[in-house]
Write a protein that holds these residues in place. Structure first.
Motif, PDB file in Angstrom:
ATOM      1  N   SER A  49      69.247  36.310  27.940  1.00 52.74           N
ATOM      2  CA  SER A  49      69.868  36.515  29.419  1.00 52.74           C
ATOM      3  C   SER A  49      70.139  34.989  29.794  1.00 52.74           C
ATOM      4  N   PHE A  50      69.428  34.135  29.454  1.00 50.71           N
ATOM      5  CA  PHE A  50      69.548  32.481  30.070  1.00 50.71           C
ATOM      6  C   PHE A  50      70.908  31.896  29.465  1.00 50.71           C
ATOM      7  N   HIS A  51      71.102  32.339  28.044  1.00 50.49           N
ATOM      8  CA  HIS A  51      72.308  31.853  27.477  1.00 50.49           C
ATOM      9  C   HIS A  51      73.408  32.546  28.083  1.00 50.49           C
ATOM     10  N   GLU A  52      73.281  33.864  28.109  1.00 52.08           N
ATOM     11  CA  GLU A  52      74.777  34.250  28.798  1.00 52.08           C
ATOM     12  C   GLU A  52      74.986  34.039  30.155  1.00 52.08           C
ATOM     13  N   LEU A  53      74.028  33.632  31.087  1.00 52.70           N
ATOM     14  CA  LEU A  53      74.267  33.170  32.344  1.00 52.70           C
ATOM     15  C   LEU A  53      74.961  31.753  32.385  1.00 52.70           C
ATOM     16  N   LEU A  54      74.444  30.994  31.241  1.00 45.65           N
ATOM     17  CA  LEU A  54      75.087  29.554  31.212  1.00 45.65           C
ATOM     18  C   LEU A  54      76.389  29.830  30.840  1.00 45.65           C
ATOM     19  N   LEU A  55      77.118  30.740  30.481  1.00 48.61           N
ATOM     20  CA  LEU A  55      78.647  30.852  30.223  1.00 48.61           C
ATOM     21  C   LEU A  55      79.241  31.437  31.309  1.00 48.61           C
ATOM     22  N   THR A  88      59.897  30.346  27.511  1.00 47.14           N
ATOM     23  CA  THR A  88      58.230  30.137  27.506  1.00 47.14           C
ATOM     24  C   THR A  88      57.891  30.299  28.715  1.00 47.14           C
ATOM     25  N   ILE A  89      58.456  29.498  29.617  1.00 46.64           N
ATOM     26  CA  ILE A  89      57.730  29.547  31.169  1.00 46.64           C
ATOM     27  C   ILE A  89      57.938  30.907  31.722  1.00 46.64           C
ATOM     28  N   GLU A  90      59.320  31.690  31.462  1.00 50.26           N
ATOM     29  CA  GLU A  90      59.313  33.009  31.981  1.00 50.26           C
ATOM     30  C   GLU A  90      58.460  33.907  31.581  1.00 50.26           C
ATOM     31  N   ALA A  91      57.985  34.052  30.329  1.00 49.56           N
ATOM     32  CA  ALA A  91      57.178  34.726  29.571  1.00 49.56           C
ATOM     33  C   ALA A  91      55.587  34.482  30.068  1.00 49.56           C
ATOM     34  N   LEU A  92      55.475  33.263  30.620  1.00 48.00           N
ATOM     35  CA  LEU A  92      54.055  32.964  31.324  1.00 48.00           C
ATOM     36  C   LEU A  92      54.215  33.376  32.737  1.00 48.00           C
ATOM     37  N   ALA A  93      55.240  33.348  33.357  1.00 48.08           N
ATOM     38  CA  ALA A  93      55.315  33.417  34.813  1.00 48.08           C
ATOM     39  C   ALA A  93      55.416  34.902  35.131  1.00 48.08           C
ATOM     40  N   PHE A  94      56.121  35.669  34.404  1.00 46.50           N
ATOM     41  CA  PHE A  94      56.497  37.380  34.657  1.00 46.50           C
ATOM     42  C   PHE A  94      55.936  38.053  33.617  1.00 46.50           C
ATOM     43  N   SER A  95      55.566  39.658  34.098  1.00 45.78           N
ATOM     44  CA  SER A  95      55.101  40.522  33.459  1.00 45.78           C
ATOM     45  C   SER A  95      56.212  41.215  32.749  1.00 45.78           C
ATOM     46  N   ASP A  96      57.453  41.023  33.288  1.00 45.11           N
ATOM     47  CA  ASP A  96      58.652  41.757  32.511  1.00 45.11           C
ATOM     48  C   ASP A  96      59.646  40.779  32.514  1.00 45.11           C
ATOM     49  N   PRO A  97      59.459  39.719  31.571  1.00 47.95           N
ATOM     50  CA  PRO A  97      60.326  38.526  31.387  1.00 47.95           C
ATOM     51  C   PRO A  97      61.652  38.795  30.816  1.00 47.95           C
TER      52      PRO A  97
END
Length: 154
Positions: A35-41, A21-30
């Motif tokens: 992607s966040f889930h994949e990086l957690l691994l 949600t923060i990503e979508a509000l902060a960036f025009s190409d979120p």
């Protein structure tokens, strides 16, 4: 405005919806939540979440590491806490973690027009070392490549 009291902790999978949600509000190409889930691994990623006094997620920082270098891949704060020092606290946390892990150089990209972010990065020893033409979309804009050496404040 005073700096809000926050805690910075490792990101969990439960944090991803708020981060997206923060990503979508902060960036025009979120980035998508996946992607966040994949990086957690992945062991090469370090994800930190900023949490306010009520437990709400107000920001995050993703750092990727390769040997003795690191990249701040993504850093964002919720609209309600922007320009209140949360991003600085997240960046300082990433720099400290990188330094503790032996990182000698840290990189990031920033929109050329993002003067607030550029001022923050400059205050932490990041300097421009390159340009990526038309790197950003919506709108198309160059990215400045910034680097911070571990010796920036020695």
């Amino acid at each position: 405005m005073s700096t809000p009291v926050i805690a910075i902790r490792p990101t969990s999978a439960d944090d991803v919806p708020a981060m997206a949600t923060i990503e979508a509000l902060a960036f025009s190409d979120p980035w998508p939540a996946r992607s966040f889930h994949e990086l957690l691994l992945h062991p090469f990623s370090r994800m930190a979440t900023a949490v306010d006094e009520s437990g709400g997620i107000v920001g995050y920082c993703i750092m990727l590491r390769a040997v003795d270098e690191a990249e701040i891949a993504n850093i964002a704060t919720a609209p309600g806490v922007r320009r209140q020092g949360v991003g600085a606290q997240l960046l300082d946390d990433a720099i400290a973690a990188g330094t503790a892990d032996g990182v000698v150089a840290m990189f990031l990209e920033v929109r050329e027009s993002n003067t607030a972010a550029r001022a923050l990065y400059s205050s932490r020893g990041f300097v421009a070392v390159g340009r990526r033409r038309a790197y950003y979309r919506h709108p198309i804009e160059d990215a400045l490549v910034l680097r911070r050496d571990a010796t920036a404040f020695e």
